[in-house]
Design a protein around this motif. Structure first.
Motif, PDB file in Angstrom:
ATOM      1  N   LEU A 201      35.147  33.377  43.893  1.00 16.31           N
ATOM      2  CA  LEU A 201      35.486  34.734  44.292  1.00 16.31           C
ATOM      3  C   LEU A 201      34.797  35.189  45.566  1.00 16.31           C
ATOM      4  O   LEU A 201      35.246  36.115  46.208  1.00 16.31           O
ATOM      5  CB  LEU A 201      35.109  35.708  43.163  1.00 16.31           C
ATOM      6  CG  LEU A 201      35.852  35.474  41.848  1.00 16.31           C
ATOM      7  CD1 LEU A 201      35.327  36.416  40.794  1.00 16.31           C
ATOM      8  CD2 LEU A 201      37.342  35.663  42.029  1.00 16.31           C
ATOM      9  N   LEU A 244      31.934  42.757  38.496  1.00 13.78           N
ATOM     10  CA  LEU A 244      33.346  42.419  38.646  1.00 13.78           C
ATOM     11  C   LEU A 244      33.933  41.977  37.310  1.00 13.78           C
ATOM     12  O   LEU A 244      35.048  42.378  36.940  1.00 13.78           O
ATOM     13  CB  LEU A 244      33.500  41.309  39.684  1.00 13.78           C
ATOM     14  CG  LEU A 244      34.933  41.009  40.127  1.00 13.78           C
ATOM     15  CD1 LEU A 244      35.485  42.137  40.982  1.00 13.78           C
ATOM     16  CD2 LEU A 244      34.989  39.704  40.915  1.00 13.78           C
ATOM     17  N   CYS A 248      36.892  43.762  35.008  1.00 15.43           N
ATOM     18  CA  CYS A 248      38.041  43.012  34.504  1.00 15.43           C
ATOM     19  C   CYS A 248      38.180  43.136  32.988  1.00 15.43           C
ATOM     20  O   CYS A 248      39.272  43.011  32.445  1.00 15.43           O
ATOM     21  CB  CYS A 248      37.910  41.550  34.899  1.00 15.43           C
ATOM     22  SG  CYS A 248      39.373  40.538  34.611  1.00 15.43           S
ATOM     23  N   LEU A 269      34.141  43.072  46.746  1.00 12.20           N
ATOM     24  CA  LEU A 269      34.681  42.553  45.493  1.00 12.20           C
ATOM     25  C   LEU A 269      35.157  43.687  44.593  1.00 12.20           C
ATOM     26  O   LEU A 269      36.224  43.611  43.981  1.00 12.20           O
ATOM     27  CB  LEU A 269      33.638  41.714  44.759  1.00 12.20           C
ATOM     28  CG  LEU A 269      33.328  40.334  45.333  1.00 12.20           C
ATOM     29  CD1 LEU A 269      32.243  39.655  44.505  1.00 12.20           C
ATOM     30  CD2 LEU A 269      34.563  39.452  45.369  1.00 12.20           C
ATOM     31  N   GLU A 273      41.441  45.499  46.755  1.00  6.79           N
ATOM     32  CA  GLU A 273      41.955  44.177  47.106  1.00  6.79           C
ATOM     33  C   GLU A 273      41.769  43.156  45.982  1.00  6.79           C
ATOM     34  O   GLU A 273      42.429  42.120  45.964  1.00  6.79           O
ATOM     35  CB  GLU A 273      41.282  43.685  48.384  1.00  6.79           C
ATOM     36  CG  GLU A 273      41.634  44.513  49.617  1.00  6.79           C
ATOM     37  CD  GLU A 273      40.876  44.069  50.850  1.00  6.79           C
ATOM     38  OE1 GLU A 273      40.111  43.083  50.751  1.00  6.79           O
ATOM     39  OE2 GLU A 273      41.040  44.706  51.901  1.00  6.79           O
ATOM     40  N   SER A 274      40.866  43.437  45.051  1.00  9.82           N
ATOM     41  CA  SER A 274      40.627  42.526  43.925  1.00  9.82           C
ATOM     42  C   SER A 274      41.551  42.801  42.744  1.00  9.82           C
ATOM     43  O   SER A 274      41.518  42.071  41.746  1.00  9.82           O
ATOM     44  CB  SER A 274      39.171  42.638  43.455  1.00  9.82           C
ATOM     45  OG  SER A 274      38.280  42.232  44.460  1.00  9.82           O
ATOM     46  N   MET A 277      43.928  39.969  41.676  1.00 11.48           N
ATOM     47  CA  MET A 277      43.125  38.828  41.246  1.00 11.48           C
ATOM     48  C   MET A 277      42.603  39.035  39.822  1.00 11.48           C
ATOM     49  O   MET A 277      42.673  38.125  38.978  1.00 11.48           O
ATOM     50  CB  MET A 277      41.960  38.650  42.214  1.00 11.48           C
ATOM     51  CG  MET A 277      40.967  37.578  41.838  1.00 11.48           C
ATOM     52  SD  MET A 277      39.632  37.475  43.060  1.00 11.48           S
ATOM     53  CE  MET A 277      38.833  39.065  42.836  1.00 11.48           C
TER      54      MET A 277
END
Length: 365
Positions: A201, A244, A248, A269, A273-274, A277
């Motif tokens: 990442l 992060l 999630c 992170l 933009e994450s 992902m």
């Protein structure tokens, strides 16, 4: 559902966190007797530098751990009763002066945690991937002075007090936070190997400087040892991987990092933009379960699936998997200095509306 992620830059030895307010700790501290961290430890205590200069490896080792002991005491203060602390640590081999030996970081930390009052739970060996062609070091092919290389690290697991109790609202969140039967069998093994698993990442140069662990490590631990809306703490945040993974997983997080140089990496992170992902990682859990079901059914193992998930309608093996609900992220917003907020879809979806890389696969039977 919403979660909050606080990033604090400063020394974690005196954390501005209330007693008994953290549910889970996931962290990887600087490793004593690994040269890349010598200067950081010496800044904490100049006697460490002096011990190394006079070839007193054992003295330096103990002094380094005494710096970590202060933070372990803080963890005991802030963790709630029944809270879990997961410490990723590797041992060190080093020659100091004329003396070469193993410095057993994991054993020293286990001893420190037990003395503080924690209970040591079964630990995990994380077998790190290595491209090194040599499986030994020392005198090559001639006995007896060669020595084995270290190809694993430890994930040490501790609990404060007895088993955690849950309020009425927490019980509902706990049921939603269940993991799949096949995930349990993989995650709750004492040997982990991350071949082919979502993990790269951050910029590799930054990872080398921080020795950050892969995303999969905190992601598993957070889903294993906490429930939705819990608070996860990392007192050695580094590049921000723990925060992060908490984002999630639908958990809140607090991260301390002494090096402000990591600020840009952390917030890059924990950023919009994450979003895709992270949703791809959530989606992967659904995809993997569907593949697992398909494989079992192909073997005519229909009797294994006695239940159906309440939200998705697909088969599951145990009754505890029926209320399992994975919340996709809707937005990631920087709120104010040092704080990020995550918002989630409350409804169950097999796929995220903003189609990601796995969209087609998930929606195939």
């Amino acid at each position: 559902m919403e979660t909050t992620h606080k990033i604090l830059f400063g020394d974690a030895k005196t954390m501005d966190i209330a007693d008994n307010s953290v549910d889970l700790v996931v962290t990887s501290p600087p490793y004593p007797m690994i040269e890349m961290w010598d200067e950081q430890f010496a800044e904490m205590n100049p006697e460490i530098r002096k011990a190394l200069k006079r070839s007193d490896g054992k003295g330096a080792f103990e002094s380094m751990h005494q710096q970590l002991d202060v933070i372990w005491q803080e963890l005991y203060r802030v963790l709630r009763d029944g809270g879990i602390a997961c410490i990723n640590i590797g041992d060190a081999t080093r020659k100091v002066g004329d003396d070469f030996q193993l410095y057993s970081n994991h054993a020293r930390i286990v001893n420190a945690f037990i003395n503080i009052g924690f209970s040591n739970m079964p630990n995990i060996l994380w077998r790190k991937q290595t491209n090194a062609p040599n499986k030994f070091m020392g005198s090559g092919m001639m006995p007896p002075s060669a020595y084995v290389t270290l190809e694993h690290e430890y994930i040490l697991i501790f609990r404060k007090g007895g088993k955690r109790t849950f309020s009425k609202n927490e019980k509902s969140l706990r049921r939603e936070s269940a993991y799949f039967w096949e995930e349990r069998n993989q995650w709750f093994s004492d040997l982990w190997d991350f071949k082919g698993i979502f993990q790269d990442l951050a910029d590799s140069n930054i990872r080398d400087r921080s020795a950050a662990f892969p995303f999969e490590l905190p992601y598993r631990l957070i889903n294993m040892f906490s429930i939705k809306k819990d608070t996860v703490l990392d007192p050695f945040l580094g590049t921000g991987t723990t925060s992060l993974a908490a984002l999630c997983s639908g958990r809140n997080s607090i991260g301390y990092e002494i090096d402000k140089g990591f600020s840009d990496v952390i917030f890059s992170l924990l950023h919009t933009e994450s979003l895709s992902m992270l949703n791809d990682r959530i989606r992967k859990r659904i995809l993997d379960h569907k593949k697992f079901v398909k494989k079992r059914l192909a073997k005519k193992d229909d009797d294994a699936f006695k239940y159906e998930n309440n939200h998705y309608g697909f088969p599951v093996i145990t009754k505890q998997e029926k209320p399992l609900l994975l919340n996709y992220l809707k937005t990631i917003d920087r709120q104010y200095e040092g704080t990020v907020r995550g918002k989630y879809f409350d409804e169950a979806m097999l796929d995220y509306p903003q189609k990601g890389t796995l969209f087609a696969e998930v929606n195939q039977g």
